[in-house]
Design an enzyme around this catalytic site. Structure first.
Site, PDB file in Angstrom:
ATOM      1  CB  ALA A  65      37.519  52.094  15.608  1.00  0.00           C
ATOM      2  N   GLY A 108      42.567  50.366  15.143  1.00  0.00           N
ATOM      3  CA  GLY A 108      41.966  49.113  14.262  1.00  0.00           C
ATOM      4  C   GLY A 108      42.496  48.883  12.697  1.00  0.00           C
ATOM      5  CD  GLU A 111      43.718  46.791  17.290  1.00  0.00           C
ATOM      6  OE1 GLU A 111      43.606  46.386  18.499  1.00  0.00           O
ATOM      7  OE2 GLU A 111      42.770  47.676  17.057  1.00  0.00           O
ATOM      8  CD  GLU A 131      44.187  51.400  19.633  1.00  0.00           C
ATOM      9  OE1 GLU A 131      43.699  50.786  18.766  1.00  0.00           O
ATOM     10  OE2 GLU A 131      45.408  51.529  19.829  1.00  0.00           O
TER      11      GLU A 131
END
Length: 255
Positions: A65, A108, A111, A131
């Site tokens: 992200a 992300g 993901e 993360e």
């Protein structure tokens, strides 16, 4: 329609969506989320689109992200806006989505690749959930989908250490379907999606629904879902055509 952060191309019944923020390693931004949400919903309701390929570039599928957009987020604003929730459109899409992953698929990026129905990985692909190194945890399913795909031990190690997994390890672990040479990744993904698009649409939709049910229900419930879906297809013209074509030793023409 023109987009700022993605590129959408049509290849007959296949839509190719390319994440397009190369200056930021395709980091997932708010603008990208809005554009992706819109195009996925549009394609999912378009009967001409029978399969979707989601990809990035040779260096990065998506390297996470956009941290610059996230740094000032608060608990209250995150909860009130259901922060990142719009990315669920990928997991909720009924049209099959193939992730074609080259380079980094981190945070992300990893993901949203897992939200797709399966992953074709280039030989240079690297997957990870880093993360923990920035004081947070995955928020798009990294602790949930990754655990279901590769098991508790490997998922726990990746979430607690941020260690990356290369394409070969990802294939052995069950994260990716198979590995293809980098230079063949996009063409192979479109080829696979085109094959899916050529089958009976009701059968494809129900096959996807039943496989997903295997992750979300008990075996007994999943078997009932599968059996009823199987029975329902005997009410479609495509089932009659497919079986008659098999008997006649010819290629089926699904409607």
């Amino acid at each position: 329609m023109q987009y700022e952060t993605i590129v959408v191309e049509r290849h007959d019944q296949v839509a190719l969506i390319t994440l397009n923020r190369p200056e930021a390693m395709n980091a997932l931004s708010a603008q990208m989320m809005v554009e992706m949400h819109g195009v996925i919903n549009e394609l999912d309701s378009d009967d001409r689109c029978r399969a979707i390929v989601l990809t990035g570039n040779e260096k990065a599928f998506a390297a996470g992200a956009d941290i610059k957009e996230m740094v000032d987020q608060t608990y209250l604003t995150a909860v009130q806006t259901e922060f990142l929730g719009e990315w669920d459109c990928i997991a909720n899409c009924r049209t099959p989505i193939v992730a074609a992953v080259a380079g980094y698929a981190l945070g992300g990026g990893c993901e949203i690749a897992m939200m797709c129905d399966f992953i074709l990985a280039a030989d240079n692909a690297k997957f990870g959930q880093p993360e923990i190194s920035i004081g947070t945890i995955p928020g798009l399913g990294g602790t949930q989908r990754l655990t279901r795909l590769v098991g508790k031990s490997k998922s726990m190690e990746m979430s607690l250490t941020g260690r990356m997994m290369d394409a070969e390890e990802a294939e052995r672990a069950g994260l990716v379907s198979r590995i293809v040479p980098l230079e063949e990744l996009q063409s192979e993904a479109i080829k696979v999606a085109t094959k899916i698009a050529g089958f009976s649409k009701p059968a494809v939709l129900l096959a996807k629904e039943c496989v997903l049910a295997a992750n979300n229900t008990t075996l007994d419930q999943g078997m009932r879902t599968e059996r009823r879906a199987f029975h329902s297809l005997f009410g479609t013209p495509d089932q009659k055509e497919g079986m008659q074509a098999f008997i006649d030793k010819r290629k089926a023409k699904f409607s």
